[in-house]
Design a protein around this motif. Structure first.
Motif, PDB file in Angstrom:
ATOM      1  N   THR A 114       0.856  -1.186   0.000  1.00 31.23           N
ATOM      2  CA  THR A 114       0.000   0.000   0.000  1.00 31.23           C
ATOM      3  C   THR A 114       0.895   1.240   0.000  1.00 31.23           C
ATOM      4  OG1 THR A 114      -0.175  -0.134   2.413  1.00 31.23           O
ATOM      5  CG2 THR A 114      -1.967  -1.108   1.122  1.00 31.23           C
ATOM      6  N   PRO A 115       0.410   2.357  -0.537  1.00 39.55           N
ATOM      7  CA  PRO A 115       1.283   3.517  -0.771  1.00 39.55           C
ATOM      8  C   PRO A 115       1.925   4.114   0.478  1.00 39.55           C
ATOM      9  CG  PRO A 115      -0.741   3.716  -2.042  1.00 39.55           C
ATOM     10  CD  PRO A 115      -0.947   2.570  -1.107  1.00 39.55           C
ATOM     11  N   VAL A 116       1.102   4.516   1.470  1.00 37.90           N
ATOM     12  CA  VAL A 116       1.661   5.173   2.647  1.00 37.90           C
ATOM     13  C   VAL A 116       2.580   4.213   3.413  1.00 37.90           C
ATOM     14  CG1 VAL A 116       1.148   6.322   4.841  1.00 37.90           C
ATOM     15  CG2 VAL A 116      -0.268   6.781   2.831  1.00 37.90           C
ATOM     16  N   CYS A 117       2.164   2.958   3.529  1.00 33.58           N
ATOM     17  CA  CYS A 117       2.980   1.969   4.242  1.00 33.58           C
ATOM     18  C   CYS A 117       4.339   1.789   3.570  1.00 33.58           C
ATOM     19  CB  CYS A 117       2.256   0.625   4.326  1.00 33.58           C
ATOM     20  SG  CYS A 117       0.745   0.681   5.316  1.00 33.58           S
TER      21      CYS A 117
ATOM     22  N   ILE B 289       2.356   5.769  20.566  1.00 31.53           N
ATOM     23  CA  ILE B 289       1.833   6.790  19.655  1.00 31.53           C
ATOM     24  C   ILE B 289       0.914   6.084  18.657  1.00 31.53           C
ATOM     25  CG2 ILE B 289       2.357   8.678  18.071  1.00 31.53           C
ATOM     26  CD1 ILE B 289       5.217   8.669  19.093  1.00 31.53           C
ATOM     27  N   TYR B 290      -0.275   6.646  18.451  1.00 34.54           N
ATOM     28  CA  TYR B 290      -1.240   6.088  17.495  1.00 34.54           C
ATOM     29  C   TYR B 290      -1.498   7.106  16.384  1.00 34.54           C
ATOM     30  CZ  TYR B 290      -2.397   2.421  20.893  1.00 34.54           C
ATOM     31  OH  TYR B 290      -2.335   1.360  21.756  1.00 34.54           O
ATOM     32  N   TYR B 291      -1.522   6.604  15.153  1.00 36.51           N
ATOM     33  CA  TYR B 291      -1.812   7.431  13.986  1.00 36.51           C
ATOM     34  C   TYR B 291      -2.954   6.773  13.195  1.00 36.51           C
ATOM     35  CZ  TYR B 291       3.021   9.210  14.605  1.00 36.51           C
ATOM     36  OH  TYR B 291       4.180   9.754  15.096  1.00 36.51           O
ATOM     37  N   PRO B 292      -3.732   7.555  12.464  1.00 36.09           N
ATOM     38  CA  PRO B 292      -4.780   6.969  11.616  1.00 36.09           C
ATOM     39  C   PRO B 292      -4.185   6.283  10.391  1.00 36.09           C
ATOM     40  CG  PRO B 292      -4.671   9.327  11.257  1.00 36.09           C
ATOM     41  CD  PRO B 292      -3.718   9.020  12.379  1.00 36.09           C
ATOM     42  N   LEU B 293      -5.038   5.584   9.666  1.00 39.31           N
ATOM     43  CA  LEU B 293      -4.586   4.835   8.492  1.00 39.31           C
ATOM     44  C   LEU B 293      -3.988   5.737   7.420  1.00 39.31           C
ATOM     45  CD1 LEU B 293      -7.602   2.369   8.003  1.00 39.31           C
ATOM     46  CD2 LEU B 293      -5.489   1.982   9.281  1.00 39.31           C
ATOM     47  N   GLN B 294      -4.499   6.965   7.320  1.00 38.71           N
ATOM     48  CA  GLN B 294      -4.163   7.803   6.162  1.00 38.71           C
ATOM     49  C   GLN B 294      -2.882   8.621   6.319  1.00 38.71           C
ATOM     50  OE1 GLN B 294      -7.024   7.932   7.918  1.00 38.71           O
ATOM     51  NE2 GLN B 294      -8.585   7.046   6.558  1.00 38.71           N
ATOM     52  N   ASN B 295      -2.325   8.683   7.536  1.00 34.71           N
ATOM     53  CA  ASN B 295      -1.214   9.616   7.779  1.00 34.71           C
ATOM     54  C   ASN B 295       0.040   8.891   8.247  1.00 34.71           C
ATOM     55  OD1 ASN B 295      -3.928  11.279   8.929  1.00 34.71           O
ATOM     56  ND2 ASN B 295      -2.723  12.247   7.340  1.00 34.71           N
ATOM     57  N   GLY B 296       1.133   9.119   7.520  1.00 30.88           N
ATOM     58  CA  GLY B 296       2.397   8.482   7.857  1.00 30.88           C
ATOM     59  C   GLY B 296       3.083   9.134   9.045  1.00 30.88           C
ATOM     60  N   ARG B 297       4.008   8.382   9.615  1.00 29.25           N
ATOM     61  CA  ARG B 297       4.698   8.832  10.836  1.00 29.25           C
ATOM     62  C   ARG B 297       5.928   9.686  10.525  1.00 29.25           C
ATOM     63  NH1 ARG B 297       3.218   2.861  12.935  1.00 29.25           N
ATOM     64  NH2 ARG B 297       3.389   2.576  10.705  1.00 29.25           N
ATOM     65  N   PHE B 298       6.388  10.422  11.534  1.00 27.43           N
ATOM     66  CA  PHE B 298       7.543  11.314  11.422  1.00 27.43           C
ATOM     67  C   PHE B 298       8.719  10.654  12.135  1.00 27.43           C
ATOM     68  CE2 PHE B 298       9.718  15.372  12.867  1.00 27.43           C
ATOM     69  CZ  PHE B 298      10.215  15.691  11.618  1.00 27.43           C
ATOM     70  N   MET B 299       9.664  10.145  11.366  1.00 25.06           N
ATOM     71  CA  MET B 299      10.748   9.345  11.938  1.00 25.06           C
ATOM     72  C   MET B 299      11.612  10.097  12.953  1.00 25.06           C
ATOM     73  SD  MET B 299      10.146   6.429  10.718  1.00 25.06           S
ATOM     74  CE  MET B 299       8.531   6.365   9.938  1.00 25.06           C
ATOM     75  N   PRO B 300      11.919  11.392  12.754  1.00 28.75           N
ATOM     76  CA  PRO B 300      12.722  12.085  13.763  1.00 28.75           C
ATOM     77  C   PRO B 300      12.092  12.074  15.152  1.00 28.75           C
ATOM     78  CG  PRO B 300      12.763  13.323  11.721  1.00 28.75           C
ATOM     79  CD  PRO B 300      11.753  12.228  11.528  1.00 28.75           C
ATOM     80  N   GLU B 301      10.759  12.052  15.240  1.00 29.59           N
ATOM     81  CA  GLU B 301      10.121  12.009  16.554  1.00 29.59           C
ATOM     82  C   GLU B 301      10.343  10.655  17.228  1.00 29.59           C
ATOM     83  OE1 GLU B 301       7.859  12.641  20.039  1.00 29.59           O
ATOM     84  OE2 GLU B 301       9.140  13.847  18.743  1.00 29.59           O
ATOM     85  N   ILE B 302      10.396   9.592  16.436  1.00 25.81           N
ATOM     86  CA  ILE B 302      10.653   8.261  17.005  1.00 25.81           C
ATOM     87  C   ILE B 302      12.057   8.209  17.593  1.00 25.81           C
ATOM     88  CG2 ILE B 302      10.939   5.822  16.418  1.00 25.81           C
ATOM     89  CD1 ILE B 302       8.587   6.235  14.429  1.00 25.81           C
ATOM     90  N   ILE B 303      13.031   8.715  16.862  1.00 28.74           N
ATOM     91  CA  ILE B 303      14.404   8.773  17.370  1.00 28.74           C
ATOM     92  C   ILE B 303      14.482   9.671  18.599  1.00 28.74           C
ATOM     93  CG2 ILE B 303      16.736   9.583  16.872  1.00 28.74           C
ATOM     94  CD1 ILE B 303      16.188   7.022  15.423  1.00 28.74           C
TER      95      ILE B 303
END
Length: 214
Positions: A48-51, A143-157
């Motif tokens: 799937t695209p966002v994934c 952290i929970y995000y909806p299906l349509q919005n990708g995550r921000f990797m710098p916040e994970i780090i």
């Protein structure tokens, strides 16, 4: 909390739910990863695209997470064969090797333990969750995000580094904290500690809000 008919969610500060699962790199148990921090993330579906954009992004931070003693784990309710085909496609079409294991959760056993299935979004696909589990197996952040919005990797780090800083120095991190910024000293708990605080060499805005460099 696991009440019949309700969604089950892990709880901050408590042991993360253990699981045994098949992955693209062989069987794995959460309890077998004690001694490492774990970042467990779910995605709705393979191919799937966002994934796909997220997997490229997670691959880009894999080495930095590894240097922080973090095991990165992906999960969706797809099969091992679907995961392997998708990983192969990403490598073939986009030139990126996916280095971390991906859990196959066709029965949704892990997804239900971790509250990844939100009926308001989908009854058959996991929403975009990220779970931060420390080296003792304790759930530290979610952290929970909806299906349509990708995550921000710098916040994970950033959050991994903030949690590890808190553990190492017994401090808190303020809003917008970045590694190298000043940290927050725990507030005094007694009148005597409050009176002493201005003499302790911290940068204080008031008796309950003090900072220091580490």
């Amino acid at each position: 909390m696991d009440i019949e008919g309700c969604i089950s969610f892990p709880v901050l500060g408590e042991p993360a739910p253990d699981f045994e699962a098949e992955t693209t790199q062989g069987p794995i148990t959460l309890s077998g990863l004690k001694g490492k921090w774990v970042v467990l993330f779910s995605h709705p579906a393979d191919f799937t695209p966002v994934c796909t954009t997220e997997f490229l992004a997670f691959a880009s931070i894999y080495e930095e997470l590894k240097s922080l003693n973090v095991q990165l784990l992906g999960l969706s309710v797809d099969s091992i064969s679907a995961h392997l085909a998708w990983v192969h496609d990403i490598k073939e079409k986009m030139g990126v090797q996916i280095p971390f294991p991906i859990i196959a959760d066709l029965t949704m056993k892990v997804a239900h333990k971790y509250g990844m299935i939100h009926p308001g979004q989908s009854s058959t696909a996991a929403v975009r969750c990220v779970f931060f589990i420390d080296d003792k197996g304790i759930m530290r952040a979610m952290i929970y995000y909806p299906l349509q919005n990708g995550r921000f990797m710098p916040e994970i780090i950033r959050l991994v580094k903030a949690l590890q800083t808190t553990d190492k120095f017994k401090v808190s991190t303020p809003a917008n904290w970045q590694p190298g910024d000043k940290v927050v000293i725990p507030a005094p708990k007694t009148a005597a500690e409050m009176e002493k605080r201005p003499t302790e060499g911290y940068e204080c805005k008031d008796w309950y809000l003090c900072f220091k460099k580490i």
